[in-house]
Design a protein around this motif. Structure first.
Motif: not given
Lengths: 240, 290
Positions: B157-159, B162-163, B179-182
């Motif tokens: 998430q947020g990396s 991801e973008q 899957i948006n892992t932490k």
């Protein structure tokens, strides 16, 4: 020190839509989990006051298991451990074919945890009724089912309403832990945006404000319910 | 009048002999460091081999070594060999607020430099070229980005990964199930338990995860070009050219003298990587003359 504020980041496309979609997931997750927790919690709470010993112990075991484990760990257990305990194919189905696994696993985690909290409030509500009432009802010929249906539950649940209101507010705040298993709800959306924009303070303040508004609305609803369900003669908030 | 003149003369004299490049001219981080007697390094807890807590409980890694060099040069610049180095462990959530509010003076981690972030912070010169890479289990048969079509894939998430992945997915109509892992440990748990078929992360993290896994031969980093261009750099506060100058000069000295080769080798070899020609060129062009 030299933080450059940029509140417009909250309203920029696509970030505003992300916040809205996060809010939708937070509300959906919390409300579905609350509905399940309320039903499950009532049943377990009633079971904790049951006459039969094994039903009572089973309900007590449930409450202790879920109440004594951190909610974050419960999320992990349901998401990572539970599918591995299932038979291989069922486990694979949960992991790969279940639609929206992060959401439904979050629902399971949040509702099983909150059910334990609800159960305790329901039990406390029922046990707050003097034993004499149930005994008198039984002596007058009501069955045990009727005693619960007409005496213990109508009164016990009404006693429990204020405490349940607390749990209702908590479930919205607790739902933020779903980010730990990858659900893009309100908190994780704002974290995501703060990583994209490097404007973390605006995002955290936004998230806090939204949770605050949700909690205030919930409080208002619960106060209305409390007023209507108040038992005459009990020590509660005076009506104006 | 005479008295006042004497006072200002005394004042000027103190200024002239005050040692460190006249403390009054200092501003920003250099002033803060000089006043407080310490320089604070912000680091990650779990980004080997760049920035992590080592076996001795102290932060270490490639970026940490570079930051120590910068700290040494700050001591020389201020003529303050007594400056203490302190460490603060950061998370992605607090690293920007803690840098901006002055709790830490440098973020020594695996931060990508880009223009959006430069609205808020500033960077020293690039110290590593990274890019997104796909890790997969050997049994999935994934050999390229196109093979991810329709598959469950984890991104943190947020990396920046991801973008880039979400943009590539849209561009090439791959229909990836994200899957948006932490964080990386969770992404790894998903990959290991077949919840996902691939994880997309920074190149060194990808190699590091495979090397650190229980069965390295069961996983592979998909070869070929990197999926993105992510220049890593040390993060500093904005509008602070005096401190940036000291930092960039310290790095340029390392790049020019070739000492960077040893530091690079020392840390990156632990995950089986060696310096590629692109990185060699990077160090060469950033080694500005004295």
């Amino acid at each position: 020190m030299r933080y450059s504020w940029k509140w417009s980041a909250v309203l920029t496309d696509p970030y505003f839509d992300w916040i809205i979609s996060g809010l939708e997931l937070t509300l959906l997750l919390s409300l579905i989990s609350w509905a399940i927790a309320l039903v499950l919690g009532c049943l377990i709470g009633i079971a904790r006051t049951a006459e039969t010993k094994w039903i009572r112990s089973l309900a007590a075991a449930y409450v202790e298991c879920f109440r004594n484990v951190p909610l974050l760990v419960i999320f992990f257990l349901w998401y990572f451990v539970a599918p591995e305990i299932l038979p291989r194919n069922a486990g694979l189905w949960v992991k790969r074919d279940l639609p929206f696994p992060e959401f439904w696993t979050s629902v399971v985690a949040l509702s099983t945890y909150t059910a334990a909290m609800v159960a305790e409030q329901v039990r406390a509500g029922i046990e707050a009724i003097p034993r004499g009432q149930a005994n008198a009802a039984l002596a007058s010929g009501l069955t045990r089912w009727q005693v619960y249906r007409y005496i213990l539950l109508p009164v016990g649940l009404r006693i429990a309403v204020p405490a349940l209101g607390n749990e209702f507010i908590n479930i919205f705040k607790n739902s933020s832990l779903a980010l730990s298993i990858g659900l893009l709800e309100l908190t994780s959306r704002t974290r995501q945006i703060s990583e994209y924009t490097y404007q973390p303070l605006e995002m955290f303040i936004t998230a806090s404000a939204v949770y605050f508004v949700i909690a205030m609305l919930t409080t208002a609803i619960m106060m209305a319910i409390e007023r209507r369900s108040r038992l005459p003669g009990m020590i509660t908030r005076a009506t104006r | 009048m005479v008295w006042r003149l004497a006072l200002s003369a005394a004042f000027l004299a103190t200024l002239a002999f005050a040692g460190p490049a006249s403390a009054d001219d200092l501003y920003g981080t250099l002033k803060k460091v000089n006043d407080s007697g310490k320089i604070v390094i912000g680091h990650n807890a779990d980004s080997p081999p760049f920035s992590y807590i080592g076996a001795n409980g102290k932060p270490e890694g490639y970026t940490i070594d570079l930051c120590h060099r910068v700290a040494e040069d700050v001591k020389k610049e201020l003529k303050r060999p007594d400056l203490k180095i302190e460490y603060v462990s950061l998370t992605p959530v607090n690293r920007i607020p803690l840098l901006v509010n002055g709790t830490v003076d440098m973020v020594c981690a695996t931060t990508t430099n880009n223009f959006t972030r430069q609205r808020q912070v500033d960077y020293l010169s690039t110290m590593y070229i990274s890019g997104a890479r796909i890790i997969t289990r050997a049994d999935t048969g994934i050999k390229s980005l196109a093979d991810l079509k329709g598959r469950p894939v984890t991104v943190n998430q947020g990396s920046s990964n991801e973008q880039i992945m979400k943009a590539l997915d849209e561009q090439q109509k791959l229909g990836i199930r994200f899957i948006n892992t932490k964080d990386n440990p969770q992404a790894w748990a998903s990959l290991e338990s077949s919840r996902s078929d691939a994880h997309v992360t920074d190149e060194p993290t990808a190699y590091g995860l495979v090397v650190a896994s229980k069965q390295p031969d069961k996983y592979l980093v998909v070869p070929g070009p990197r999926l993105s261009f992510d220049p890593f750099a040390i993060v500093v506060r904005r509008d602070d050219s005096a401190f940036r100058l000291v930092g960039n000069k310290a790095l340029a000295d390392l790049y020019r003298s070739g000492e960077i080769d040893k530091i690079y080798e020392k840390w990156l070899s632990t995950i089986g990587m060696s310096m590629d020609p692109e990185t060699k060129t990077l160090f060469k062009v950033q080694a500005l003359p004295e």
